[in-house]
Write an enzyme that holds these catalytic residues in place. Structure first.
Site, mmCIF file in Angstrom:
data_model
loop_
_atom_site.group_PDB
_atom_site.id
_atom_site.type_symbol
_atom_site.label_atom_id
_atom_site.label_comp_id
_atom_site.label_asym_id
_atom_site.label_seq_id
_atom_site.Cartn_x
_atom_site.Cartn_y
_atom_site.Cartn_z
ATOM 1 N N LYS A 31 0.685 -1.098 0.126
ATOM 2 C CA LYS A 31 -0.408 0.524 0.060
ATOM 3 C C LYS A 31 0.493 1.279 0.006
ATOM 4 O O LYS A 31 2.047 1.749 0.301
ATOM 5 C CB LYS A 31 -0.812 0.005 1.336
ATOM 6 C CG LYS A 31 -1.732 1.183 1.548
ATOM 7 C CD LYS A 31 -3.390 0.516 0.434
ATOM 8 C CE LYS A 31 -4.017 1.400 0.080
ATOM 9 N NZ LYS A 31 -5.502 0.410 -0.345
ATOM 10 N N ASP A 42 -7.161 4.194 -4.897
ATOM 11 C CA ASP A 42 -8.161 3.908 -3.123
ATOM 12 C C ASP A 42 -8.126 5.424 -2.854
ATOM 13 O O ASP A 42 -8.599 6.617 -3.965
ATOM 14 C CB ASP A 42 -6.920 3.739 -2.028
ATOM 15 C CG ASP A 42 -7.718 3.201 -0.979
ATOM 16 O OD1 ASP A 42 -8.048 2.368 -1.220
ATOM 17 O OD2 ASP A 42 -7.705 4.063 -0.104
ATOM 18 N N GLY A 63 -18.589 7.650 -2.846
ATOM 19 C CA GLY A 63 -17.007 7.374 -3.674
ATOM 20 C C GLY A 63 -17.359 6.123 -4.281
ATOM 21 O O GLY A 63 -18.314 5.659 -4.394
ATOM 22 N N TRP A 120 -20.630 3.935 -4.884
ATOM 23 C CA TRP A 120 -21.986 3.873 -6.060
ATOM 24 C C TRP A 120 -22.154 3.010 -6.300
ATOM 25 O O TRP A 120 -22.309 2.112 -7.377
ATOM 26 C CB TRP A 120 -20.455 4.876 -6.983
ATOM 27 C CG TRP A 120 -21.241 4.260 -8.928
ATOM 28 C CD1 TRP A 120 -22.175 5.390 -9.250
ATOM 29 C CD2 TRP A 120 -20.195 3.944 -9.720
ATOM 30 N NE1 TRP A 120 -22.408 5.216 -10.473
ATOM 31 C CE2 TRP A 120 -20.895 4.496 -10.660
ATOM 32 C CE3 TRP A 120 -19.554 2.949 -9.554
ATOM 33 C CZ2 TRP A 120 -20.814 3.568 -11.687
ATOM 34 C CZ3 TRP A 120 -18.870 3.064 -10.804
ATOM 35 C CH2 TRP A 120 -19.520 2.855 -11.667
HETATM 36 P P1 NDP Z 1 -13.118 8.120 -2.370
HETATM 37 O O1 NDP Z 1 -12.606 9.032 -2.729
HETATM 38 O O2 NDP Z 1 -13.921 6.989 -3.627
HETATM 39 O O3 NDP Z 1 -13.930 8.226 -0.803
HETATM 40 C C1 NDP Z 1 -14.492 7.922 0.349
HETATM 41 C C2 NDP Z 1 -14.352 9.433 1.055
HETATM 42 O O4 NDP Z 1 -14.636 9.162 1.972
HETATM 43 C C3 NDP Z 1 -13.058 10.309 1.154
HETATM 44 O O5 NDP Z 1 -13.304 11.171 0.597
HETATM 45 C C4 NDP Z 1 -13.288 11.293 2.305
HETATM 46 O O6 NDP Z 1 -13.831 12.761 2.715
HETATM 47 C C5 NDP Z 1 -15.191 10.427 2.614
HETATM 48 N N1 NDP Z 1 -15.318 10.523 4.153
HETATM 49 C C6 NDP Z 1 -14.558 10.751 4.958
HETATM 50 N N2 NDP Z 1 -15.539 10.756 6.459
HETATM 51 C C7 NDP Z 1 -16.246 9.695 5.967
HETATM 52 C C8 NDP Z 1 -17.218 10.196 6.057
HETATM 53 N N3 NDP Z 1 -17.288 9.692 8.038
HETATM 54 N N4 NDP Z 1 -18.722 9.462 5.774
HETATM 55 C C9 NDP Z 1 -18.493 9.353 5.124
HETATM 56 N N5 NDP Z 1 -17.559 10.048 3.415
HETATM 57 C C10 NDP Z 1 -16.458 10.513 4.773
HETATM 58 O O7 NDP Z 1 -13.164 6.444 -1.986
HETATM 59 P P2 NDP Z 1 -12.974 4.679 -2.394
HETATM 60 O O8 NDP Z 1 -14.628 4.703 -2.309
HETATM 61 O O9 NDP Z 1 -12.180 4.196 -3.477
HETATM 62 O O10 NDP Z 1 -12.473 3.971 -0.986
HETATM 63 C C11 NDP Z 1 -13.839 3.986 -0.336
HETATM 64 C C12 NDP Z 1 -13.190 3.366 1.287
HETATM 65 O O11 NDP Z 1 -13.215 1.998 0.570
HETATM 66 C C13 NDP Z 1 -11.989 3.315 1.524
HETATM 67 O O12 NDP Z 1 -11.849 2.693 3.341
HETATM 68 C C14 NDP Z 1 -11.228 2.414 1.157
HETATM 69 O O13 NDP Z 1 -9.458 1.798 1.114
HETATM 70 C C15 NDP Z 1 -11.687 1.258 0.207
HETATM 71 N N6 NDP Z 1 -11.620 0.110 -0.904
HETATM 72 C C16 NDP Z 1 -11.501 0.805 -2.066
HETATM 73 C C17 NDP Z 1 -11.192 0.215 -2.906
HETATM 74 C C18 NDP Z 1 -11.429 0.873 -4.573
HETATM 75 O O14 NDP Z 1 -11.153 -0.214 -5.581
HETATM 76 N N7 NDP Z 1 -11.287 2.491 -4.806
HETATM 77 C C19 NDP Z 1 -11.067 -0.995 -3.011
HETATM 78 C C20 NDP Z 1 -11.257 -2.353 -1.937
HETATM 79 C C21 NDP Z 1 -11.495 -0.532 -0.644
HETATM 80 P P3 NDP Z 1 -12.677 12.908 3.367
HETATM 81 O O15 NDP Z 1 -11.623 13.618 1.950
HETATM 82 O O16 NDP Z 1 -13.744 14.136 3.501
HETATM 83 O O17 NDP Z 1 -12.083 12.712 4.112
HETATM 84 O O1 2IT Z 2 -7.902 -1.432 -0.854
HETATM 85 C C1 2IT Z 2 -7.958 -2.163 -2.213
HETATM 86 O O2 2IT Z 2 -8.043 -3.640 -1.529
HETATM 87 C C2 2IT Z 2 -7.527 -1.411 -3.081
HETATM 88 N N1 2IT Z 2 -7.556 0.211 -3.132
HETATM 89 C C3 2IT Z 2 -8.059 -2.050 -4.376
HETATM 90 C C4 2IT Z 2 -6.079 -2.300 -4.721
HETATM 91 C C5 2IT Z 2 -6.288 -2.958 -5.705
HETATM 92 O O3 2IT Z 2 -4.135 -3.334 -6.202
HETATM 93 O O4 2IT Z 2 -6.610 -3.345 -6.794
#
Ligand code: NDP
Ligand code: 2IT
Length: 446
Positions: free
Chosen positions: A126, A166, A239, A243
């Site tokens: 990471k 991420d 995010g 979605w």
């Molecule tokens: P996004 O950037 O699209 O969305 C996350 C957002 O959530 C941040 O920008 C943050 O805003 C906001 N946030 C912070 N605190 C809160 C809260 N209390 N309530 C609601 N929203 C909040 O990120 P992702 O959708 O990509 O990731 C979301 C989660 O999923 C993370 O934990 C990530 O590690 C995990 N994940 C993502 C993967 C991927 O492929 N993208 C894969 C597996 C896991 P702010 O900046 O203001 O703090």
């Molecule tokens: O937390 C996660 O699993 C991710 N942000 C995706 C990592 C990846 O390599 O696609």
């Protein structure tokens, strides 16, 4: 057994002072694994767990860049190359002001077991930066990404370490970083995943994490003879993951009634479906990080400064950020007769919340199992890049669905208790561990 966990954790705490999130993640894994390791002495003799909690390598670097006012800015970049026993380091990059080494170590550590669960050959890693993308222009984002890659490029490669997105890193950032890597190395390779479809990306990667969460939830319900049709679902975040989860849950006949942001949560009794789900993309792309405009656009309720866990639902999908659902939130969900909690984010539920779900025999899945669909499709993207080929949407979706079913089956096997209740935390930790541990044993003391 508690004493053995305590002795192990005391060492981890002493060595990783002030790294609260990392210690929290290790504690959960140690509680599941130490009893298993006691029954399997080969892992104990080789001190696999002691080795597993120590990253193979941590890279920390300066990221200087020039903002729109020609002022010099300096951020800190990181890559935690945690474990390469079963494949190249693999895991996302997070750009967020809260990024610290502790946060990235927790995420990298979880990634080892998550990637193992996918059944694909990927190690754990990471990285990221304390850079805040909020309010930055496209030019500033590009300059930052180029500077970040100007150091990172010497540590990564398609057979060494393959980063992805991420929080704060999506298609645009991956594009800028890929361009800089290609320029510096003079190589067009699959060094990053989450690339654009036209230049080596996999179809369905943006949807994959959220889709996978819902496929996993469907498997958990199926084991109890149930399904998602007609279920009320609450989602946090708005995010990429939130979605995709909203899209698939709606498609499978559930009604999604909440999304949330740092400003509060939306309650939409009519259900968040169709154009409303597409609107989430506009909200995220606006770079403002608030969900309130949804309420104005669609006439729904906005609850300022609150979290969605006070709403009565059948299924809750926390998809925002770590430690966003605490013991009090869990109590509200339990009092409202929730049946299933499936983590989309990484470690969104606190240990107190998880204990309450377990005590009440409510189905609970940890993110390392249920959000593995994102990195699984990243793994498929790596395969497609190696083959110089691309699969169709139906093929990727079919593979994703199968992987999520297989992860669920593995977790249910190792997590099933005598009374029939499945402890998915224990199941995920043991199922993820075995493959990595056996590979470490086979490869000697490295
Ligand atoms: P996004 O950037 O699209 O969305 C996350 C957002 O959530 C941040 O920008 C943050 O805003 C906001 N946030 C912070 N605190 C809160 C809260 N209390 N309530 C609601 N929203 C909040 O990120 P992702 O959708 O990509 O990731 C979301 C989660 O999923 C993370 O934990 C990530 O590690 C995990 N994940 C993502 C993967 C991927 O492929 N993208 C894969 C597996 C896991 P702010 O900046 O203001 O703090
Ligand atoms: O937390 C996660 O699993 C991710 N942000 C995706 C990592 C990846 O390599 O696609």
């Amino acid at each position: 057994m508690e004493e053995k966990v305590k002795i192990f954790m005391d060492k981890v705490i002493a060595k990783n002072q002030g790294e609260g999130e990392f210690i929290q993640a290790v504690q959960e894994v140690a509680e599941s694994l130490i009893p298993f390791i006691e029954e399997n002495p080969k892992y104990k003799q080789a001190k696999i767990l002691d080795r597993l909690v120590e990253p193979e390598r941590v890279i920390m670097f300066r990221v200087p860049w020039m903002d729109e006012n020609n002022e010099v800015q300096v951020n800190r970049g990181f890559r935690v190359e945690f474990n390469s026993a079963i494949g190249p380091y693999k895991g996302g990059l997070r750009f967020h002001p809260s990024v610290t080494l502790s946060g990235l170590k927790f995420l990298g550590f979880e990634q080892i077991l998550k990637n193992s669960l996918t059944t694909l050959p990927m190690g754990g890693g990471k990285g990221g930066s304390d850079f805040n993308p909020k309010g930055k222009s496209d030019n500033e984002i590009m300059r930052f990404c180029q500077s970040f890659m100007s150091e990172l490029f010497r540590h990564i490669g398609p057979n060494t370490d393959v980063p992805a997105g991420d929080i704060g890193v999506g298609g645009r950032e991956i594009g800028f970083m890929f361009g800089q890597y290609k320029r510096l190395r003079n190589e067009f390779t699959g060094v990053l995943t989450g690339k654009g479809r036209e230049w080596g990306g996999s179809i369905l990667r943006p949807e994959a994490t959220g889709f996978g969460v819902v496929y996993y939830a469907a498997e958990m319900l199926k084991l109890q003879g149930d399904d998602l049709k007609g279920k009320l679902v609450s989602i946090s975040g708005f995010g990429n993951v939130a979605w995709g989860a909203a899209l698939k849950a709606t498609e499978l006949g559930a009604k999604v009634v909440t999304i949330s942001g740092p400003d509060g949560y939306i309650y939409d009794a009519d259900g968040i479906a169709g154009e409303k789900i597409e609107y989430m993309l506009d909200l995220r792309a606006s770079n403002n990080d608030v969900v309130k405009p949804y309420a104005e656009e669609f006439g729904a309720e906005f609850h300022e400064g609150k979290r969605p866990w006070e709403v009565a639902v059948d299924v809750a999908l926390p998809c925002a950020i770590q430690n966003e659902l605490n013991g009090e939130d869990a109590k509200k969900l339990v009092d409202n007769n929730v049946t299933c909690i499936v983590e989309g984010a990484n470690m969104p539920c606190t240990p107190e919340a998880i204990a309450l779900f377990h005590d009440n025999k409510i189905m609970f899945s940890p993110g390392k199992a249920s959000n593995a669909g994102g990195v699984a499709v990243s793994g498929l993207e790596m395969s497609q890049n190696s083959l110089r080929f691309s699969w169709k949407a139906e093929e990727v979706d079919e593979k994703l669905k199968q992987i999520m079913c297989d992860i669920h089956a593995a977790c249910a096997k190792y997590g099933k208790r005598e009374d029939g209740y499945v402890d998915y935390v224990k199941g995920a930790n043991i199922a993820g561990f075995v493959k990595v541990a056996d590979a470490m044993l086979a490869q000697g003391l490295v």
